[in-house]
Design a protein around this motif. Structure first.
Motif, PDB file in Angstrom:
ATOM      1  N   SER A   1       0.485  -0.917  -0.314  1.00 21.34           N
ATOM      2  CA  SER A   1       0.327   0.402   0.213  1.00 21.34           C
ATOM      3  C   SER A   1       1.007   0.863  -0.040  1.00 21.34           C
ATOM      4  O   SER A   1       0.801   2.043  -1.003  1.00 21.34           O
ATOM      5  CB  SER A   1      -0.897  -0.538   1.445  1.00 21.34           C
ATOM      6  OG  SER A   1      -1.873   1.183   1.410  1.00 21.34           O
ATOM      7  N   ASP A   2       2.424   0.859   0.850  1.00 18.15           N
ATOM      8  CA  ASP A   2       3.120   2.372   1.058  1.00 18.15           C
ATOM      9  C   ASP A   2       4.100   2.953  -0.531  1.00 18.15           C
ATOM     10  O   ASP A   2       4.171   3.806  -0.760  1.00 18.15           O
ATOM     11  CB  ASP A   2       3.716   2.877   2.141  1.00 18.15           C
ATOM     12  CG  ASP A   2       2.968   3.025   3.695  1.00 18.15           C
ATOM     13  OD1 ASP A   2       1.751   2.841   3.077  1.00 18.15           O
ATOM     14  OD2 ASP A   2       3.068   2.314   4.514  1.00 18.15           O
ATOM     15  N   ALA A   3       3.969   1.443  -1.306  1.00 19.81           N
ATOM     16  CA  ALA A   3       4.512   1.965  -2.187  1.00 19.81           C
ATOM     17  C   ALA A   3       4.100   1.973  -3.616  1.00 19.81           C
ATOM     18  O   ALA A   3       4.232   3.340  -4.140  1.00 19.81           O
ATOM     19  CB  ALA A   3       5.548   0.786  -2.535  1.00 19.81           C
ATOM     20  N   THR A   4       2.744   1.827  -3.574  1.00 17.54           N
ATOM     21  CA  THR A   4       2.082   2.358  -4.638  1.00 17.54           C
ATOM     22  C   THR A   4       1.274   3.893  -4.075  1.00 17.54           C
ATOM     23  O   THR A   4       1.442   4.958  -5.337  1.00 17.54           O
ATOM     24  CB  THR A   4       0.943   1.112  -4.495  1.00 17.54           C
ATOM     25  OG1 THR A   4       0.853   0.257  -4.141  1.00 17.54           O
ATOM     26  CG2 THR A   4      -0.295   1.831  -5.473  1.00 17.54           C
ATOM     27  N   TYR A   5       0.881   3.770  -3.001  1.00 15.54           N
ATOM     28  CA  TYR A   5       0.849   5.467  -2.820  1.00 15.54           C
ATOM     29  C   TYR A   5       2.333   6.466  -3.275  1.00 15.54           C
ATOM     30  O   TYR A   5       2.156   7.483  -3.832  1.00 15.54           O
ATOM     31  CB  TYR A   5       0.837   5.776  -0.925  1.00 15.54           C
ATOM     32  CG  TYR A   5       0.796   7.234  -0.685  1.00 15.54           C
ATOM     33  CD1 TYR A   5      -0.332   8.072  -0.917  1.00 15.54           C
ATOM     34  CD2 TYR A   5       2.062   7.502   0.841  1.00 15.54           C
ATOM     35  CE1 TYR A   5      -0.526   9.517  -0.497  1.00 15.54           C
ATOM     36  CE2 TYR A   5       1.554   8.768   0.596  1.00 15.54           C
ATOM     37  CZ  TYR A   5       0.360   9.937   0.145  1.00 15.54           C
ATOM     38  OH  TYR A   5       0.978  11.366   1.112  1.00 15.54           O
ATOM     39  N   PHE A   6       3.365   6.254  -2.909  1.00 16.01           N
ATOM     40  CA  PHE A   6       4.558   6.672  -3.392  1.00 16.01           C
ATOM     41  C   PHE A   6       4.987   6.625  -4.769  1.00 16.01           C
ATOM     42  O   PHE A   6       4.936   8.328  -5.360  1.00 16.01           O
ATOM     43  CB  PHE A   6       5.970   5.798  -2.475  1.00 16.01           C
ATOM     44  CG  PHE A   6       6.900   6.246  -2.806  1.00 16.01           C
ATOM     45  CD1 PHE A   6       7.760   7.688  -2.367  1.00 16.01           C
ATOM     46  CD2 PHE A   6       7.755   5.944  -4.308  1.00 16.01           C
ATOM     47  CE1 PHE A   6       8.548   8.354  -2.609  1.00 16.01           C
ATOM     48  CE2 PHE A   6       8.867   6.726  -5.065  1.00 16.01           C
ATOM     49  CZ  PHE A   6       9.593   7.365  -4.557  1.00 16.01           C
ATOM     50  N   ALA A   7       4.194   5.978  -5.422  1.00 18.43           N
ATOM     51  CA  ALA A   7       4.581   5.997  -7.111  1.00 18.43           C
ATOM     52  C   ALA A   7       3.694   6.939  -7.203  1.00 18.43           C
ATOM     53  O   ALA A   7       3.947   7.961  -8.087  1.00 18.43           O
ATOM     54  CB  ALA A   7       4.259   4.522  -7.176  1.00 18.43           C
ATOM     55  N   VAL A   8       2.393   6.599  -7.135  1.00 18.65           N
ATOM     56  CA  VAL A   8       1.450   8.172  -7.470  1.00 18.65           C
ATOM     57  C   VAL A   8       1.499   9.320  -6.898  1.00 18.65           C
ATOM     58  O   VAL A   8       1.850  10.170  -7.435  1.00 18.65           O
ATOM     59  CB  VAL A   8      -0.032   7.060  -6.852  1.00 18.65           C
ATOM     60  CG1 VAL A   8      -1.200   8.382  -6.980  1.00 18.65           C
ATOM     61  CG2 VAL A   8      -0.632   6.002  -7.052  1.00 18.65           C
ATOM     62  N   ALA A   9       2.235   9.542  -5.798  1.00 22.38           N
ATOM     63  CA  ALA A   9       1.961  10.969  -5.068  1.00 22.38           C
ATOM     64  C   ALA A   9       3.919  11.282  -5.310  1.00 22.38           C
ATOM     65  O   ALA A   9       3.614  12.987  -5.449  1.00 22.38           O
ATOM     66  CB  ALA A   9       1.503  11.292  -3.407  1.00 22.38           C
ATOM     67  N   CYS A  10       4.671  10.502  -5.876  1.00 26.07           N
ATOM     68  CA  CYS A  10       5.924  11.362  -6.281  1.00 26.07           C
ATOM     69  C   CYS A  10       6.272  12.148  -6.824  1.00 26.07           C
ATOM     70  O   CYS A  10       6.902  13.048  -6.822  1.00 26.07           O
ATOM     71  CB  CYS A  10       7.457   9.843  -5.463  1.00 26.07           C
ATOM     72  SG  CYS A  10       6.926   9.293  -7.504  1.00 26.07           S
ATOM     73  N   GLY A  11       5.505  12.292  -7.860  1.00 30.22           N
ATOM     74  CA  GLY A  11       5.451  13.295  -8.951  1.00 30.22           C
ATOM     75  C   GLY A  11       5.929  13.327 -10.039  1.00 30.22           C
ATOM     76  O   GLY A  11       6.683  14.042 -10.782  1.00 30.22           O
ATOM     77  N   ARG A  12       6.706  11.666 -10.581  1.00 35.00           N
ATOM     78  CA  ARG A  12       7.195  11.396 -11.294  1.00 35.00           C
ATOM     79  C   ARG A  12       7.038  10.136 -11.998  1.00 35.00           C
ATOM     80  O   ARG A  12       6.141   9.444 -10.820  1.00 35.00           O
ATOM     81  CB  ARG A  12       9.167  11.588 -11.386  1.00 35.00           C
ATOM     82  CG  ARG A  12       9.446  10.774 -10.557  1.00 35.00           C
ATOM     83  CD  ARG A  12      11.230  10.215 -10.940  1.00 35.00           C
ATOM     84  NE  ARG A  12      11.457   9.371  -9.151  1.00 35.00           N
ATOM     85  CZ  ARG A  12      11.549   7.879  -8.671  1.00 35.00           C
ATOM     86  NH1 ARG A  12      11.194   7.633  -9.960  1.00 35.00           N
ATOM     87  NH2 ARG A  12      12.269   7.560  -8.761  1.00 35.00           N
ATOM     88  N   PRO A  13       7.341   9.343 -13.296  1.00 35.96           N
ATOM     89  CA  PRO A  13       6.645   8.255 -13.015  1.00 35.96           C
ATOM     90  C   PRO A  13       7.231   7.310 -13.205  1.00 35.96           C
ATOM     91  O   PRO A  13       8.967   6.775 -12.341  1.00 35.96           O
ATOM     92  CB  PRO A  13       6.765   7.965 -15.393  1.00 35.96           C
ATOM     93  CG  PRO A  13       7.822   9.635 -15.211  1.00 35.96           C
ATOM     94  CD  PRO A  13       7.986   9.898 -14.185  1.00 35.96           C
ATOM     95  N   VAL A  14       7.060   6.516 -12.648  1.00 35.87           N
ATOM     96  CA  VAL A  14       8.439   5.382 -11.420  1.00 35.87           C
ATOM     97  C   VAL A  14       7.531   3.622 -12.421  1.00 35.87           C
ATOM     98  O   VAL A  14       6.204   3.342 -12.529  1.00 35.87           O
ATOM     99  CB  VAL A  14       7.271   4.938 -10.354  1.00 35.87           C
ATOM    100  CG1 VAL A  14       8.192   3.834  -9.541  1.00 35.87           C
ATOM    101  CG2 VAL A  14       7.680   5.831  -9.423  1.00 35.87           C
ATOM    102  N   ASP A  15       8.645   2.807 -13.056  1.00 38.89           N
ATOM    103  CA  ASP A  15       8.323   1.894 -14.183  1.00 38.89           C
ATOM    104  C   ASP A  15       7.608   0.193 -12.144  1.00 38.89           C
ATOM    105  O   ASP A  15       8.416   0.892 -12.073  1.00 38.89           O
ATOM    106  CB  ASP A  15       9.382   1.475 -14.987  1.00 38.89           C
ATOM    107  CG  ASP A  15      10.414   1.405 -14.577  1.00 38.89           C
ATOM    108  OD1 ASP A  15      10.509   0.536 -13.168  1.00 38.89           O
ATOM    109  OD2 ASP A  15      11.702   2.047 -14.687  1.00 38.89           O
ATOM    110  N   PRO A  16       8.136  -0.647 -13.681  1.00 39.46           N
ATOM    111  CA  PRO A  16       7.159  -1.377 -12.416  1.00 39.46           C
ATOM    112  C   PRO A  16       8.454  -2.545 -11.899  1.00 39.46           C
ATOM    113  O   PRO A  16       8.561  -2.462 -11.444  1.00 39.46           O
ATOM    114  CB  PRO A  16       7.085  -2.300 -13.547  1.00 39.46           C
ATOM    115  CG  PRO A  16       6.108  -1.677 -15.071  1.00 39.46           C
ATOM    116  CD  PRO A  16       6.525  -0.802 -14.893  1.00 39.46           C
TER     117      PRO A  16
END
Ligand SMILES: [Fe+2]
Ligand SMILES: [Fe+2]
Length: 310
Positions: free
Chosen positions: A243-258
């Motif tokens: 859950s926290d990793a998903t939140y980080f990826a959505v909220a960090c302001g840049r694309p995060v690849d899989p």
């Protein structure tokens, strides 16, 4: 127990009552003092958040991770304190018509855990006010408490002592010495630590008292239940790391690849296993009390189970 043993035990409960009265604090007046969280600061220290494990992130992103983990840290304590408090209230029954000092010590313990849960709910909300939306902590404390309290008292007290000792270790070894942390975050865990110190003494007294009243077979089953509880904690950590990793990826302001997303999730899990499982399992006093109650074979069983959670 002989008469001298009884007096010594009563003195330990009495010292907990005395200290509990001396250190008692108020959420608003002493801890929060009208302050707000500052999102330019780190919340959870490196020694707990394991910032180095997040190898692909920039310093600013690592700070965001320490804030997410700080929020989860408060929520996990709020979660475990629900079952700890219920168990303490249940144990107080044994002292109703006996040692009134022991009863007072447990009543104060329970009152403090209710206050801590209220504090951690406030913290979750206050951090939510300054961080991006989308954070989730979906684990129901009552459901967890029902599952935990289905195990024997011996197993629940083993887990409780473990938690209440590592809370103190985290404060002394990582939170207090870190000079770059949010002062507000630091104060929350300073005040929490002050009251937790008595809880760990009481956990140990109650655990040893419970241990004296069970058979070797019951203890052997309780060791397996303790292992089951640690595995259940790990299940919670896996869900929250995701859950926290998903939140980080959505909220960090840049694309995060899989591929990076998977790396970030495993870094969260590594940090959470360190915080809630391994730092406690390596606590010298926990190891000492546990070893005094179990056989070498039972100790090996616990170690083998812990080594699978890497
Ligand atoms: Fe607490
Ligand atoms: Fe506590």
């Amino acid at each position: 127990m002989n008469a001298i043993g009884k007096i010594l035990e009563t003195n330990r409960y009495a010292r907990c009552v005395e200290t509990s009265k001396r250190v008692r604090w108020d959420i608003d007046k002493d801890v929060i003092q009208g302050r707000r969280f500052d999102p330019s600061q780190k919340f959870l220290p490196e020694g707990l958040a394991l910032a180095d494990a997040f190898a692909t992130l920039s310093p600013n992103e690592k700070r965001f991770v320490s804030q997410i983990q700080g929020r989860t840290y408060a929520n996990v304590f709020g979660l475990v304190e629900r079952f700890i408090n219920a168990k303490v209230l249940e144990l107080s029954h044994d002292h109703w018509f006996g040692d009134q000092v022991a009863l007072e010590a447990l009543v104060r313990f329970s009152d403090e855990e209710l206050k801590h849960q209220a504090l951690f709910r406030r913290i979750d909300k206050m951090i939510g006010d300054v961080l991006p939306n989308g954070y989730r902590f979906d684990i129901d404390p009552n459901k967890v408490a029902h599952a935990v309290l289905g195990k024997s008292t011996w197993a629940v007290l083993a887990l409780t002592l473990d938690i209440e000792l590592f809370t103190q270790l985290h404060y002394r070894q990582s939170i207090d010495p870190d000079t770059g942390l949010s002062e507000l975050f630091k104060d929350i865990f300073l005040y929490h630590w002050k009251e937790e110190s008595q809880h760990a003494i009481l956990d140990e007294l109650e655990w040893v008292r419970c241990d004296a009243g069970i058979s070797p077979d019951e203890r052997n089953r309780a060791v397996d239940e303790f292992i089951e509880l640690v595995a259940a904690v790990d299940g919670i950590l896996q869900a929250q790391a995701k859950s926290d990793a998903t939140y980080f990826a959505v909220a960090c302001g840049r694309p995060v690849d899989p591929a990076e997303a998977r790396e970030i999730e495993s870094a969260f899990l590594k940090a959470y296993r360190w915080q809630y499982i391994h730092s406690g399992a390596q606590h010298p006093h926990f190891g000492k009390v546990l070893a005094s109650l179990i056989t070498e074979e039972q100790g090996n069983r616990i170690q083998a189970a812990l080594s699978t959670l890497q």
